[in-house]
Design a protein around this motif. Structure first.
Motif, PDB file in Angstrom:
ATOM      1  N   TYR A  68       8.193 -49.397 -35.551  1.00 42.56           N
ATOM      2  CA  TYR A  68       9.465 -49.213 -34.814  1.00 42.56           C
ATOM      3  C   TYR A  68       9.706 -47.735 -34.463  1.00 42.56           C
ATOM      4  N   ALA A  69       9.298 -46.836 -35.382  1.00 42.29           N
ATOM      5  CA  ALA A  69       9.569 -45.407 -35.189  1.00 42.29           C
ATOM      6  C   ALA A  69       8.636 -44.797 -34.148  1.00 42.29           C
ATOM      7  N   ALA A  70       7.398 -45.313 -34.067  1.00 43.79           N
ATOM      8  CA  ALA A  70       6.397 -44.701 -33.182  1.00 43.79           C
ATOM      9  C   ALA A  70       6.848 -44.612 -31.720  1.00 43.79           C
ATOM     10  N   PRO A  71       7.382 -45.712 -31.132  1.00 46.03           N
ATOM     11  CA  PRO A  71       7.816 -45.591 -29.724  1.00 46.03           C
ATOM     12  C   PRO A  71       8.932 -44.561 -29.540  1.00 46.03           C
ATOM     13  N   VAL A  72       9.811 -44.486 -30.548  1.00 51.25           N
ATOM     14  CA  VAL A  72      10.926 -43.520 -30.459  1.00 51.25           C
ATOM     15  C   VAL A  72      10.377 -42.110 -30.463  1.00 51.25           C
ATOM     16  N   VAL A  73       9.463 -41.837 -31.394  1.00 51.50           N
ATOM     17  CA  VAL A  73       8.874 -40.487 -31.504  1.00 51.50           C
ATOM     18  C   VAL A  73       8.106 -40.162 -30.232  1.00 51.50           C
ATOM     19  N   GLU A  74       7.373 -41.156 -29.739  1.00 51.57           N
ATOM     20  CA  GLU A  74       6.576 -40.940 -28.523  1.00 51.57           C
ATOM     21  C   GLU A  74       7.477 -40.627 -27.320  1.00 51.57           C
ATOM     22  N   GLY A  75       8.540 -41.422 -27.220  1.00 53.00           N
ATOM     23  CA  GLY A  75       9.497 -41.206 -26.121  1.00 53.00           C
ATOM     24  C   GLY A  75      10.115 -39.825 -26.200  1.00 53.00           C
ATOM     25  N   PHE A  76      10.498 -39.440 -27.411  1.00 53.20           N
ATOM     26  CA  PHE A  76      11.089 -38.111 -27.588  1.00 53.20           C
ATOM     27  C   PHE A  76      10.089 -37.024 -27.226  1.00 53.20           C
ATOM     28  N   HIS A  77       8.835 -37.219 -27.637  1.00 54.47           N
ATOM     29  CA  HIS A  77       7.788 -36.239 -27.360  1.00 54.47           C
ATOM     30  C   HIS A  77       7.588 -36.083 -25.852  1.00 54.47           C
ATOM     31  N   THR A  78       7.625 -37.232 -25.134  1.00 52.19           N
ATOM     32  CA  THR A  78       7.482 -37.186 -23.668  1.00 52.19           C
ATOM     33  C   THR A  78       8.616 -36.363 -23.054  1.00 52.19           C
ATOM     34  N   LEU A  79       9.839 -36.594 -23.577  1.00 47.01           N
ATOM     35  CA  LEU A  79      10.999 -35.861 -23.045  1.00 47.01           C
ATOM     36  C   LEU A  79      10.926 -34.373 -23.370  1.00 47.01           C
ATOM     37  N   ALA A  80      10.470 -34.056 -24.586  1.00 48.94           N
ATOM     38  CA  ALA A  80      10.511 -32.666 -25.054  1.00 48.94           C
ATOM     39  C   ALA A  80       9.314 -31.842 -24.599  1.00 48.94           C
ATOM     40  N   SER A  81       8.206 -32.537 -24.230  1.00 46.74           N
ATOM     41  CA  SER A  81       6.969 -31.779 -23.947  1.00 46.74           C
ATOM     42  C   SER A  81       7.111 -30.710 -22.853  1.00 46.74           C
ATOM     43  N   PRO A  82       7.906 -30.923 -21.778  1.00 43.64           N
ATOM     44  CA  PRO A  82       8.020 -29.845 -20.785  1.00 43.64           C
ATOM     45  C   PRO A  82       8.654 -28.566 -21.352  1.00 43.64           C
ATOM     46  N   PHE A  83       9.437 -28.740 -22.425  1.00 45.97           N
ATOM     47  CA  PHE A  83      10.156 -27.566 -22.960  1.00 45.97           C
ATOM     48  C   PHE A  83       9.347 -26.804 -24.012  1.00 45.97           C
ATOM     49  N   ILE A  84       8.303 -27.436 -24.498  1.00 44.43           N
ATOM     50  CA  ILE A  84       7.553 -26.797 -25.592  1.00 44.43           C
ATOM     51  C   ILE A  84       6.939 -25.452 -25.187  1.00 44.43           C
ATOM     52  N   PRO A  85       6.351 -25.321 -23.962  1.00 46.90           N
ATOM     53  CA  PRO A  85       5.818 -23.999 -23.589  1.00 46.90           C
ATOM     54  C   PRO A  85       6.882 -22.892 -23.600  1.00 46.90           C
ATOM     55  N   ILE A  86       8.127 -23.273 -23.313  1.00 46.26           N
ATOM     56  CA  ILE A  86       9.203 -22.251 -23.302  1.00 46.26           C
ATOM     57  C   ILE A  86       9.360 -21.640 -24.688  1.00 46.26           C
ATOM     58  N   LEU A  87       9.152 -22.476 -25.729  1.00 47.57           N
ATOM     59  CA  LEU A  87       9.323 -21.984 -27.094  1.00 47.57           C
ATOM     60  C   LEU A  87       8.340 -20.864 -27.425  1.00 47.57           C
ATOM     61  N   HIS A  88       7.199 -20.818 -26.709  1.00 54.34           N
ATOM     62  CA  HIS A  88       6.201 -19.779 -26.998  1.00 54.34           C
ATOM     63  C   HIS A  88       6.451 -18.493 -26.215  1.00 54.34           C
ATOM     64  N   GLN A  89       7.441 -18.531 -25.311  1.00 57.50           N
ATOM     65  CA  GLN A  89       7.783 -17.320 -24.539  1.00 57.50           C
ATOM     66  C   GLN A  89       8.698 -16.435 -25.391  1.00 57.50           C
ATOM     67  N   PRO A  90       8.698 -15.108 -25.082  1.00 55.81           N
ATOM     68  CA  PRO A  90       9.679 -14.267 -25.762  1.00 55.81           C
ATOM     69  C   PRO A  90      11.091 -14.747 -25.378  1.00 55.81           C
ATOM     70  N   TRP A  91      11.999 -14.767 -26.263  1.00 54.70           N
ATOM     71  CA  TRP A  91      13.377 -15.242 -26.072  1.00 54.70           C
ATOM     72  C   TRP A  91      13.438 -16.753 -25.810  1.00 54.70           C
ATOM     73  N   GLY A  92      12.287 -17.449 -25.917  1.00 55.87           N
ATOM     74  CA  GLY A  92      12.264 -18.876 -25.593  1.00 55.87           C
ATOM     75  C   GLY A  92      13.186 -19.689 -26.479  1.00 55.87           C
ATOM     76  N   VAL A  93      13.143 -19.417 -27.786  1.00 49.48           N
ATOM     77  CA  VAL A  93      13.970 -20.193 -28.724  1.00 49.48           C
ATOM     78  C   VAL A  93      15.454 -19.972 -28.416  1.00 49.48           C
ATOM     79  N   GLY A  94      15.800 -18.681 -28.215  1.00 52.48           N
ATOM     80  CA  GLY A  94      17.202 -18.348 -27.914  1.00 52.48           C
ATOM     81  C   GLY A  94      17.653 -19.007 -26.621  1.00 52.48           C
ATOM     82  N   LEU A  95      16.789 -18.919 -25.613  1.00 54.09           N
ATOM     83  CA  LEU A  95      17.135 -19.482 -24.305  1.00 54.09           C
ATOM     84  C   LEU A  95      17.349 -20.997 -24.394  1.00 54.09           C
TER      85      LEU A  95
END
Lengths: 177, 190
Positions: free
Chosen positions: A121-148
């Motif tokens: 039951y949890a796997a589809p939820v995690v997968e769906g969340f990962h799909t939604l969040a994946s575009p934002f993950i590269p931002i986290l590696h930028q300077p000020w990414g976390v703050g932004l």
């Protein structure tokens, strides 16, 4: 006392203290200094004789109408803004904490049997969340990414809370009885 | 200037949404602010414009005004800034208020025995006329000190200048006033 001394004392007075006695005596003897003293007294009494001007009725009305608007807006908007910001901050903090803590707790504290049972039951939820969040993950590696990203999250939450409050959208369980 | 009774309460009420509290604040301070602006501009209509602007700016700032500050000096500071901006806007090449301090227009006409020649009303008229001839900074400080009865510390706070500067302006302003009034007296008695 000379006229020069008299005028220096007169010109450096910054409060209403009583003048020295030799000062008063000098004023009685010297007409120029007496006039200077008279001038000082006339100026000291200005609040009593000066004109007390007033704005025209139209200008007063304009300002006071504006006062009604300002007072109304601020008294309702300001508390709403403050409370919405606090709610968004608290909610955002809790969500961020949950995202940080939940995977660790899942891995360490949940019994193996329960994890296996919940996994389908949890796997589809995690997968769906990962799909939604994946575009934002590269931002986290930028300077000020976390703050932004944090700031963006706060703004989105704040806007959502403010809209809900302004439109009085409340779940039934939050409405007063 | 008499203190406005319940000033903090009026500010608190306004901040809580009671617009009528501003009427009390305006009723009390309007004559002082308009008096100062009329003195500084020498033009009643322009002074009314600036007085209106002062209170509208006060309205914008009042929701965030902290009651531990002085409302009186805060309002005078807004009025001072309004007139300073208006002077700059109307003539960018005009002297700044600071420069005007150095501009001494005190006549040096010697006069004998002015004390006995003038009635009280004449002295007041001479004082009013002499004030209009003073450099703007001296005029402003003298008006705040004598007409509005602000202390040196309050004037310094309102005009955002050191107390020593206020005392210097007061000192020079009194000397200039005496020179001006004596000059006017000599003209009247000629």
């Amino acid at each position: 006392m000379t006229c020069e001394e008299f005028l220096r004392v007169l010109d450096t007075r910054t409060n209403g203290e009583a003048p020295p006695s030799d000062w008063v005596q000098h004023a009685q003897e010297c007409s120029d200094c007496a006039f200077a003293l008279r001038l000082e007294r006339v100026m000291r009494s200005a609040p009593a004789w000066a004109e007390k001007p007033r704005l025209s009725a139209a200008r007063r009305a304009l300002v006071l109408n504006k006062a009604s608007e300002t007072s109304y807006l601020w008294s309702r908007l300001l508390p709403n803004l403050e409370e919405s910001a606090l709610t968004a901050l608290a909610g955002g903090g809790l969500v961020a904490l949950a995202f940080y803590v939940a995977p660790k707790l899942w891995a360490t504290s949940v019994p193996e049997g329960l994890r296996r049972a919940v996994a389908p039951y949890a796997a589809p939820v995690v997968e769906g969340f990962h799909t939604l969040a994946s575009p934002f993950i590269p931002i986290l590696h930028q300077p000020w990414g976390v703050g932004l990203l944090g700031l963006t999250g706060f703004v989105v939450l704040f806007a959502a809370v403010l809209s809900a409050r302004t439109l009085s959208i409340r779940p039934a369980w939050l409405r007063p009885a | 200037m008499e203190a406005l009774p319940g000033e903090r309460e009026l500010v608190r009420r306004f901040q809580a949404g009671d617009a009528s509290a501003f009427v009390g604040i305006m009723n009390h301070y309007e004559p002082y602010i308009l008096g100062l602006l009329t003195r500084l501009t020498g033009d009643r209509s322009r002074a009314e414009d600036l007085c209106q602007e002062t209170f509208l700016k006060a309205l914008k700032g009042l929701p965030r005004f902290r009651s531990d500050s002085s409302l009186k000096t805060w309002l005078f500071r807004i009025a001072h800034n309004a007139v300073t901006d208006a002077v700059r806007a109307s003539d960018p090449s005009a002297q700044s208020l600071e420069d005007m301090e150095e501009h001494d227009r005190t006549p040096q006409t010697p006069h004998k025995d002015p004390e006995t020649r003038l009635e009280e009303a004449q002295v007041r008229r001479a004082v009013e006329a002499a004030m209009s001839r003073l450099p703007q900074q001296q005029r402003e400080v003298l008006h705040l000190f004598y007409w509005d009865e602000l202390t040196v510390a309050e004037i310094a706070q309102a005009l955002r200048m050191p107390e020593g500067t206020v005392k210097t302006l007061l000192f020079r302003g009194r000397q200039a006033m005496r020179g001006q009034v004596t000059h006017l007296v000599s003209e009247v008695s000629r």
